[in-house]
Each structure stands twice: as C-alpha cells, then as structure tokens.
Design a protein around this motif. Structure first.
Motif, short mmCIF file in Angstrom:
data_model
loop_
_atom_site.label_atom_id
_atom_site.label_comp_id
_atom_site.label_asym_id
_atom_site.label_seq_id
_atom_site.Cartn_x
_atom_site.Cartn_y
_atom_site.Cartn_z
N PRO A 28 15.55 24.07 -17.47
CA PRO A 28 15.07 23.64 -16.18
C PRO A 28 15.89 22.25 -15.86
CG PRO A 28 13.29 24.23 -17.61
CD PRO A 28 14.38 24.31 -18.61
N LEU A 29 16.14 21.52 -16.84
CA LEU A 29 17.00 20.30 -16.64
C LEU A 29 18.12 20.69 -15.92
CD1 LEU A 29 15.91 18.46 -19.83
CD2 LEU A 29 14.82 18.17 -17.75
N PHE A 30 18.64 21.70 -16.57
CA PHE A 30 20.03 22.01 -15.81
C PHE A 30 19.84 22.68 -14.43
CE2 PHE A 30 21.91 22.20 -20.04
CZ PHE A 30 23.15 21.38 -19.91
N ARG A 31 18.79 23.23 -14.25
CA ARG A 31 18.50 23.75 -12.76
C ARG A 31 18.27 22.67 -12.03
NH1 ARG A 31 15.41 27.88 -15.89
NH2 ARG A 31 16.36 29.75 -15.39
N GLU A 32 17.94 21.59 -12.42
CA GLU A 32 17.68 20.14 -11.63
C GLU A 32 18.93 19.65 -11.33
OE1 GLU A 32 14.93 18.54 -10.01
OE2 GLU A 32 14.36 20.72 -10.47
N GLY A 33 20.08 19.91 -12.30
CA GLY A 33 21.42 19.31 -12.29
C GLY A 33 22.04 20.22 -11.31
N LEU A 34 22.01 21.62 -11.24
CA LEU A 34 22.43 22.36 -9.98
C LEU A 34 21.89 22.07 -8.63
CD1 LEU A 34 23.85 24.98 -8.87
CD2 LEU A 34 21.92 26.28 -9.64
N ALA A 35 20.42 21.71 -8.50
CA ALA A 35 20.16 21.15 -7.05
C ALA A 35 20.74 20.07 -6.78
CB ALA A 35 18.60 21.13 -7.36
N TYR A 36 21.05 19.07 -7.67
CA TYR A 36 21.63 17.93 -7.54
C TYR A 36 23.15 18.27 -7.03
CZ TYR A 36 23.39 12.98 -8.21
OH TYR A 36 23.82 11.62 -8.13
N LEU A 37 23.92 18.93 -7.39
CA LEU A 37 25.22 19.31 -7.15
C LEU A 37 25.19 19.93 -5.75
CD1 LEU A 37 28.19 20.09 -7.79
CD2 LEU A 37 27.19 22.18 -8.89
N CYS A 38 24.28 20.96 -5.73
CA CYS A 38 24.34 21.66 -4.28
C CYS A 38 23.86 20.65 -2.96
CB CYS A 38 23.53 22.76 -4.20
SG CYS A 38 24.15 24.14 -5.47
N ALA A 39 23.29 19.69 -3.51
CA ALA A 39 22.86 18.67 -2.24
C ALA A 39 24.02 17.56 -2.11
CB ALA A 39 21.81 17.39 -3.02
N ILE A 40 25.31 17.65 -2.86
CA ILE A 40 26.37 17.13 -2.32
C ILE A 40 27.16 17.67 -1.38
CG2 ILE A 40 28.49 15.93 -3.15
CD1 ILE A 40 27.26 16.05 -5.82
N PRO A 41 27.60 17.20 -0.22
CA PRO A 41 28.37 18.02 1.01
C PRO A 41 29.42 18.79 0.32
CG PRO A 41 27.44 15.82 1.67
CD PRO A 41 27.28 15.86 0.47
N ALA A 42 29.91 19.70 0.80
CA ALA A 42 30.98 20.45 0.38
C ALA A 42 32.23 19.93 0.55
CB ALA A 42 30.94 21.83 1.27
N LEU A 43 32.43 18.98 1.65
CA LEU A 43 33.59 18.17 2.07
C LEU A 43 33.93 17.05 0.75
CD1 LEU A 43 33.72 18.00 5.88
CD2 LEU A 43 34.94 19.62 4.25
N SER A 44 32.65 16.72 0.13
CA SER A 44 32.86 15.89 -1.17
C SER A 44 33.29 16.33 -2.26
CB SER A 44 31.60 14.90 -1.06
OG SER A 44 31.05 14.38 0.28
N LEU A 45 34.49 16.97 -2.08
CA LEU A 45 34.95 17.71 -3.37
C LEU A 45 35.20 16.86 -4.65
CD1 LEU A 45 36.05 20.44 -4.14
CD2 LEU A 45 38.31 19.97 -3.55
N ARG A 46 35.59 15.69 -4.71
CA ARG A 46 35.56 14.91 -5.77
C ARG A 46 34.45 14.79 -6.55
NH1 ARG A 46 40.08 11.69 -7.12
NH2 ARG A 46 42.03 11.95 -5.94
N LEU A 47 33.30 14.31 -5.76
CA LEU A 47 32.10 14.18 -6.36
C LEU A 47 31.42 15.42 -6.96
CD1 LEU A 47 30.10 11.71 -6.60
CD2 LEU A 47 29.23 12.27 -4.61
N ARG A 48 31.84 16.61 -6.22
CA ARG A 48 31.18 17.80 -6.40
C ARG A 48 31.60 18.12 -8.09
NH1 ARG A 48 29.27 22.66 -3.23
NH2 ARG A 48 27.67 21.73 -1.88
N LEU A 49 33.20 18.02 -7.95
CA LEU A 49 33.91 18.53 -9.16
C LEU A 49 33.20 17.58 -10.44
CD1 LEU A 49 37.30 19.02 -8.02
CD2 LEU A 49 35.99 20.76 -8.71
N ALA A 50 33.06 16.32 -10.20
CA ALA A 50 32.73 15.26 -11.17
C ALA A 50 31.25 15.72 -11.72
CB ALA A 50 32.70 13.89 -10.83
#
Length: 354
Positions: A259-281
């Motif tokens: 469930p903690l990783f699912r929260e990490g996924l929610a965090y990741l998907c909240a980052i705009p698609a154009l913020s590619l560097r932040l998404r990859l990090a």
C-alpha cells in the motif's frame, strides 16, 4: 587534502558516495539538485559516523550529535574535527567516504550559501535523519557484542522508517514546491503524506533486503510482536535454513509495504507529464523497489546474507530505457507498476499455498 570546491563536493564526491542514487540526483531539475545533493552529502557523513563499528556506540553518538549541531549552525570545533579525522575517516576503506569526512567544513560552508528557505529545509532533513541514526545507536547493542535486539512493535518500525526515509519524501516534496512552483497539485498536505509513504516504502524494502546483514550486527528491525505471532525469535532468523519457515513473516511485511508503494504511484502520477525529469526521478526507485520485493518473494534463502535479493545493473539499465518511453503516460505507468504489485501478490499467494 586540498580545500574542496563546491563543484567537487556536488559533482565527483557526491557521485562517489551516492552510487545508484546519483542517477536520481542527476536527472533532477537544476534548482533542486544542489540542496538535495548537499543534504545527501551531510546525511551520508552522519551515517558513516554512525556505522563505523570499530568505534564504541557512545563515541559515535557524541560525534553524530556534534555534526547535527554544526548543521544547525554551531561553528565546528577543531578538537572534534580532529577526532573525526583520526577516529572515523582513518577507518574508512572507501576513499570517497574518507574524503567526505575530510570535507565537512567546506560542505557546511556550501550550506551557508544556500537560500534561507533551502538552508532551513536541509537543516531539518539532516536533523531528522540523524534522529534515525541516533535511534539505531540507542536501540541496538554494540555490533561486537553478539546480542540481538528486535524493535518492539509495528509502530516502532513505522517511526523508524519515517526517521530514515519517510522524511526524505517530505523534504523532496518541500523542494519541489519551492523550486518548481505549480508543478505539484494542491492540497500540499496530500502530496506530503504521499511523499512520506513513498519514502517508507523504499525503506521497508531496504529492511527486508538487508535483514541478513543487519541481524549479524545485532539489529532486528522486524517487530518482536510480529515475530512472536509466527513463533519466531530474532535468533531463529540467524539461521539461513529457517528462510522457508520464516517466509510467512516476510510475506506479511511485503504485504504491509505494497500500500505504501501504491501511494508512491499516486505521487508519481500527480506530477505533470511534461515534468519528465521529476517523473523519472520518482519512477526509478519505485520500480527498482518493487523488482527487489519480487526477488525477495521468490528467494528461498532470503535470510542468507550470501543470497541478497538485489537487482542486477543490467536490469537497472533496462528499467531506465523503458521508463523514458513510458514516463509521460499515467496509463502506461499504472499498468507497469500495478503489474509488478500484482506479480508480487501472485507470488505470495502461490508460495503460501505450498
């Protein structure tokens, strides 16, 4: 050694001591890189002090608390710096670790060059991380004693994972709001909570992966009440032959991590698609963490320090290559990460049935 420059500290030295984390640091947008990199250097120095087992825990604790005070703004004293050189730096087998401990004064000078808000954030995160190291030194026995101590319960493990990693997700989120305004959605409290859960997920993975090594220095991060519920003791976990017997404990802790990783996924998907560097990090540690948990679930000798569940370098490179293609798409990311979670759950179900 010559007085190191800011460029050396946040370049070659940071790369040398951060190893795989340097991939994440290097992909970050420029404004975030320096404060996060400096926080990593200072925390790594503190961790090196705390982990130098040839020095007795009380002496390590004193040096750790001194470094915490310096980060908070107290001027370093010559005597303690000399002790760090002679007692800690001299014990390091890795030249980069030794160079880091010899570079504390210039690193603290770089801290003073940060903006006030960044300086405050770096001080806060290093202080909290050092609290986690202090927790280790006060909770567990001397590594040479032959004793083992387990954390009492889940709340103690949860607190520990916050002190050493959940707070990093919080700090990361603070840096993002400060340096990339309008990138993360509001309310900020939601993203902070997700960031904390994300960090805890990664630390839970570390706890499970490194348990064989930690047990042999007297540290059992598995809660005593959980051990008891599976009729296990910390001493039982020292025998690699008990890996299968203790597998239900492993599975229960993996299930708490998902469930903690699912929260990490929610965090990741909240980052705009154009913020590619932040998404990859954010994406790389999630995938690497889940791939590690999958290896653990399949590892018949997970308690054996000679059979650590660690993904290979070539697999990391495959993850990086795939991530560049998939990172802009939330749908693709959810399919990838939920697929890994599903594979872990299926592995647990299949092995639990036998």
């Amino acid at each position: 050694m010559p007085h190191p420059t800011r460029e050396f500290l946040l370049g070659p030295l940071l790369k040398g001591v951060s190893r795989s984390f340097y991939l994440t640091l290097n992909i970050l947008p420029a404004g975030m890189r320096d404060p996060i990199g400096l926080a990593y250097l200072l925390a790594r120095a503190a961790d090196t002090i705390a982990d130098t087992s040839l020095i007795a825990p009380p002496q390590r604790l004193g040096l750790l608390l001194a470094l915490r005070e310096w980060v908070a703004g107290a001027p370093p004293d010559t005597e303690t710096l000399r002790r760090l050189e002679t007692e800690v730096a001299s014990q390091q087998t890795q030249s980069d670790e030794k160079a880091l401990l010899q570079s504390l004064e210039p690193a603290l000078a770089v801290l003073m060059q940060l903006s006030e808000s960044d300086r405050r954030a770096v001080r806060d995160i290093v202080s909290t991380l050092s609290d986690g190291m202090e927790f280790d030194l006060r909770t567990f026995p001397d590594e040479q004693s032959g004793d083992i101590v387990a954390l009492p319960d889940w709340s103690a493990l949860d607190r520990y994972t916050y002190l050493v990693a959940g707070c990093v997700g919080e700090f990361w989120t603070t840096m993002t709001y400060a340096h990339l305004p309008n990138t993360l959605p509001h309310p900020a409290d939601t993203m902070m909570a997700r960031g904390i859960a994300f960090g805890k997920a990664l630390q839970m993975t570390n706890v499970l992966r490194d348990c064989g090594k930690d047990l042999r220095i007297g540290r059992c991060y598995f809660p005593a009440d959980s051990l008891a519920s599976f009729a296990l003791t910390p001493q039982d976990l020292l025998a690699p032959a008990n890996s299968v017997r203790a597998r239900p404990l492993l599975f229960s802790l993996i299930e708490r991590s998902l469930p903690l990783f699912r929260e990490g996924l929610a965090y990741l998907c909240a980052i705009p698609a154009l913020s590619l560097r932040l998404r990859l990090a954010c994406l790389w540690p999630i995938v690497i963490g889940l791939e590690t948990l999958l290896l653990l679930a399949r590892n018949e000798a997970w308690l054996d320090p000679a059979h650590v569940s660690k993904i290979k370098r070539k697999q990391v490179y495959r993850i990086i290559a795939r991530s560049i293609v998939l990172a802009p798409s939330n749908r693709a990311l959810k399919r990838w990460i939920n697929g890994l979670i599903g594979a872990i759950e299926e592995e647990i179900r299949g092995r639990s049935a036998h």
